[in-house]
Motif scaffolding. Sequence first.
Motif, PDB file in Angstrom:
ATOM      1  N   ASP A 259       0.657   9.066   2.272  1.00  0.00           N
ATOM      2  CA  ASP A 259      -0.418   9.188   3.155  1.00  0.00           C
ATOM      3  C   ASP A 259      -1.466  10.461   2.682  1.00  0.00           C
ATOM      4  O   ASP A 259      -2.474  10.320   3.065  1.00  0.00           O
ATOM      5  N   PRO A 271      -3.422   3.622   6.127  1.00  0.00           N
ATOM      6  CA  PRO A 271      -1.961   3.376   5.868  1.00  0.00           C
ATOM      7  C   PRO A 271      -1.424   2.141   6.219  1.00  0.00           C
ATOM      8  O   PRO A 271      -0.803   1.476   5.785  1.00  0.00           O
ATOM      9  N   GLN A 277      -0.219   1.739   2.650  1.00  0.00           N
ATOM     10  CA  GLN A 277       0.882   2.241   2.290  1.00  0.00           C
ATOM     11  C   GLN A 277       1.602   1.217   1.366  1.00  0.00           C
ATOM     12  O   GLN A 277       1.913   1.436   0.016  1.00  0.00           O
TER      13      GLN A 277
END
Length: 309
Positions: A259, A271, A277
Amino acid sequence: MTAEAQEWALPDDCEAVRDALIAWYEDDHREFPWRRTDDPYAILVSEVMSQQTQLGRVVEAWEEFLEQWPTTAELAAADRAAVVGFWTDHSLGYNNRAKYLHEAAQQVETEYAGDFPDTPTELQELMGVGPYTANAVASFAFNDGDAVVDTNVKRVLYRFAEIHNADNPPYEEVANALMPDGQSRVWNNAIMELGGVACQKTPRCDEEECPWRKWCHAYQTGDFTAPDVPTQPSFEGSRRQFRGRIVRVLGEHDELALDDLGPRVRVDYAPDGKHGQEWLRDLVLDLADDGLVDVVDQNDGKTVVRLQR
């Protein structure tokens, strides 16, 4: 000779064909600096750099690379992150090629005592060196290779030798039959120059005074059909671009959590978003498979990424 090979024939005055091309090349050709050396290391660097980059752009990168690491010994001793960082900064394509070049230099030093292997077979033992690159280095450094057959050469042969009707045109056979014995260095440079300057996708036969007009099937018939030339995918927005950004960012930090890395790689990183992510993890794991980064899942649930050094 195979049945396929019998579908083509060279001109009766093949010596004149060869002499005309070499004379055309030696009279006037593009001056790339790697054409003025027979150093196999310098030639290998030029071949690897040229795989995804226009030759005009390679010149500056090649000169700067050799200024920084002028020998295999100095490249072998270099920090791999610095080599990969150079590759990224100069937009030279996939970063794993920098890694392989670094490892190849280490092989030359440890397995060959600093003496470059000089045959295509031995050269293929070097990391990241396939048949085409091995043959190119053998030709240009040691004048001891087969005919080089790249996209430009295929276009030349397809038009020149009237092999349009072959289902699988025998480019290598035609190329090697044309190449004069013991002259792979000048010949391969000359025929690639012909394809890059005169026999382009849009031919410039008369403008560049192509030396083969007298014998060329395409020039005589007006049929300038050529095999399909694959197009390079756009770099902007590609995985290659973001892989390069990851390497560049990590070169400035010892390590970063996903992050913390994400916003430095793309401004719209979120994210849990499309480019979050999961997207970033896929890229860094890809780089890890190439041996460029380490990915560590920590006990606190964070994933940390660092360059391999």
